[in-house]
Structures are given as structure tokens and as C-alpha cells.
Design a protein around this motif. Sequence first.
Motif, short mmCIF file in Angstrom:
data_model
loop_
_atom_site.label_atom_id
_atom_site.label_comp_id
_atom_site.label_asym_id
_atom_site.label_seq_id
_atom_site.Cartn_x
_atom_site.Cartn_y
_atom_site.Cartn_z
N VAL A 95 0.74 -1.26 0.02
CA VAL A 95 0.10 0.05 0.00
C VAL A 95 0.93 1.26 0.01
CG1 VAL A 95 -1.65 1.22 1.28
CG2 VAL A 95 -1.86 -1.11 1.16
N GLY A 96 1.96 1.27 0.77
CA GLY A 96 2.88 2.24 0.95
C GLY A 96 3.51 2.55 -0.46
N GLU A 97 3.79 1.53 -1.06
CA GLU A 97 4.40 1.63 -2.49
C GLU A 97 3.57 2.20 -3.47
OE1 GLU A 97 6.04 -2.40 -3.52
OE2 GLU A 97 7.30 -2.53 -1.87
N GLN A 98 2.37 1.71 -3.54
CA GLN A 98 1.45 2.12 -4.53
C GLN A 98 0.96 3.61 -4.26
OE1 GLN A 98 0.63 0.39 -7.37
NE2 GLN A 98 2.23 -0.61 -6.19
N THR A 99 0.83 4.07 -3.13
CA THR A 99 0.27 5.41 -2.51
C THR A 99 1.50 6.45 -2.42
OG1 THR A 99 0.17 5.00 -0.23
CG2 THR A 99 -1.91 4.66 -1.35
N ARG A 100 2.63 5.90 -2.26
CA ARG A 100 3.73 6.77 -2.19
C ARG A 100 3.79 7.61 -0.71
NH1 ARG A 100 5.55 9.36 -7.81
NH2 ARG A 100 6.86 7.71 -8.54
N LEU A 101 2.94 7.14 0.32
CA LEU A 101 2.92 7.58 1.41
C LEU A 101 4.19 7.16 2.15
CD1 LEU A 101 -0.71 7.49 1.95
CD2 LEU A 101 0.53 9.58 1.76
N LYS A 102 4.32 7.62 3.38
CA LYS A 102 5.58 7.28 3.99
C LYS A 102 5.03 6.27 5.25
CE LYS A 102 8.12 11.47 4.16
NZ LYS A 102 8.78 12.65 4.80
N ASN A 103 6.03 5.32 5.63
CA ASN A 103 5.70 4.31 6.70
C ASN A 103 4.65 4.70 7.52
OD1 ASN A 103 6.67 2.29 4.95
ND2 ASN A 103 8.64 2.13 6.09
N ALA A 104 5.15 5.75 8.30
CA ALA A 104 4.39 6.25 9.53
C ALA A 104 3.15 6.88 9.15
CB ALA A 104 5.22 7.55 10.17
N THR A 105 2.86 7.38 8.04
CA THR A 105 1.54 7.76 7.36
C THR A 105 0.80 6.45 7.38
OG1 THR A 105 2.59 9.65 6.51
CG2 THR A 105 0.52 9.24 5.74
N ILE A 106 1.48 5.55 6.51
CA ILE A 106 0.28 4.54 6.39
C ILE A 106 0.00 3.80 7.41
CG2 ILE A 106 0.67 2.13 5.31
CD1 ILE A 106 0.28 4.00 3.19
N THR A 107 0.93 3.70 8.42
CA THR A 107 0.65 3.07 9.69
C THR A 107 -0.61 3.87 10.46
OG1 THR A 107 2.88 2.04 10.04
CG2 THR A 107 1.59 2.42 12.06
N ASN A 108 -0.48 5.10 10.51
CA ASN A 108 -1.74 5.98 10.93
C ASN A 108 -2.94 5.74 10.23
OD1 ASN A 108 -2.56 7.92 12.83
ND2 ASN A 108 -2.35 9.52 11.26
N LEU A 109 -2.79 5.69 8.98
CA LEU A 109 -4.06 5.43 8.31
C LEU A 109 -4.60 4.25 8.33
CD1 LEU A 109 -3.97 6.57 4.49
CD2 LEU A 109 -4.91 4.22 5.21
N VAL A 110 -3.98 3.20 8.50
CA VAL A 110 -4.40 1.92 8.59
C VAL A 110 -5.15 1.76 9.97
CG1 VAL A 110 -3.76 -0.76 8.87
CG2 VAL A 110 -3.15 0.78 6.85
N ASP A 111 -4.43 2.26 11.08
CA ASP A 111 -4.70 2.32 12.46
C ASP A 111 -6.18 2.82 12.55
OD1 ASP A 111 -2.54 1.27 13.33
OD2 ASP A 111 -1.55 3.24 14.16
N LYS A 112 -6.32 3.84 11.80
CA LYS A 112 -7.56 4.77 11.75
C LYS A 112 -8.76 3.76 10.96
CE LYS A 112 -5.96 9.33 12.44
NZ LYS A 112 -5.78 10.28 12.04
N LEU A 113 -8.07 2.91 10.12
CA LEU A 113 -9.28 2.13 9.25
C LEU A 113 -9.65 0.94 10.12
CD1 LEU A 113 -7.82 2.43 5.67
CD2 LEU A 113 -9.77 3.38 6.50
N VAL A 114 -8.56 0.23 10.80
CA VAL A 114 -8.77 -0.73 11.76
C VAL A 114 -9.93 -0.24 12.99
CG1 VAL A 114 -7.73 -2.38 13.31
CG2 VAL A 114 -6.89 -1.93 11.24
N GLU A 115 -9.46 0.98 13.55
CA GLU A 115 -10.42 1.50 14.48
C GLU A 115 -11.77 1.63 14.42
OE1 GLU A 115 -10.44 5.70 16.61
OE2 GLU A 115 -8.46 4.66 16.95
#
Length: 166
Positions: free
Chosen positions: A54-74
Motif C-alpha cells: 500500500v505504501g509503495e502504491q500510494t507513495r505515502l511514508k511508513n508512519a503515515t500508512i501506519t496511522n492511516l491503517v490504524d484509523k481504518l482498523v479502529e
Amino acid sequence: MSERARETVIAIRQIQRKIDQSARQIAQTEGITPSQLKVLQLLTEYPEISVGWVGEQTRLKNATITNLVDKLVERKLVSRRRCDSDRRRVWIRLEPAGRQALENAPDLLQARFEERFDNLPDWQQSMLLASLELLAEMLEARNPDTAAVLDASALGAQEKLPDQQS
């Protein structure tokens, strides 16, 4: 300022305004960002994908992806699990609530852009890309970490398939 420079600045502002309006519309409808919506859309293409992909496809940084996924999981829009063979790898899967959010979300501006852009002849696509790259350089806005979502830009043409599950 020359007339052409003024017209160019106006066009940039119009594009910026349209992107902002689209992001607000998505947020108001489903309470998610365009980046979160793009992750949900990626999950409709594959049953399960790695967070790294997902990070590769969206070109978002790892920390941003982690935060984004955390919110989606929440919000129970996606589920997350660690890979059995490599504990560092994390997989995400679309949940029914995420599928519902996708159905309720308005069309992404990005989807309309991609469709219209893909219908342009190759020479016009190349001309538009070259012009925008030059503009980004002129504005000192070129950043290799820029997200590939139109709260930034469209996904790259050379998409890689997600890692195969072990």
C-alpha cells in the motif's frame, strides 16, 4: 505579473479548490480522507494486501500508512494481521463496513481524472505530464514522497502486484 502568468495561477488555484472540495465531500459523506478511500479501493482489487505494498502504491511514508491503517482498523473498515512467516509484514483485508463506506462514498475526483486522462491521445498525456512536472519544479514542489492520491495525485501507471501471501 504577465497575463499568462496570472491565468496560470488562476488555473492552479481552481485545481487546488476542486481537490479540496472533493476531499471535503468525501470526509462529510463517510468521515474518511481521500487517502483512506484509496486504500479501501485497493482492497477491492485483492482479497488481502500487505501494508508495505500500500505504501509503495500510494507513495505515502511508513508512519503515515501506519496511522492511516490504524484509523481504518479502529473504525472496523479493515482488519489487520501479521504474516505467519515474517512477523514484520502486516496484511490488511477489507471488512463489510469498509465495503459499505466505499458504496456510500462519492466518486473520487481522481477516478474522473484518470478516466478522462486515459482517453487523451498519448501526445497530450505526455504534454500534460511534462507541463505539470515543470510547474512542480518551478514551484519547488517536487517531492519523491508525494502521495499518489488526489489529495496529491493519481496512482502511477507502473503498478506492481501486491506481495503474494506466504
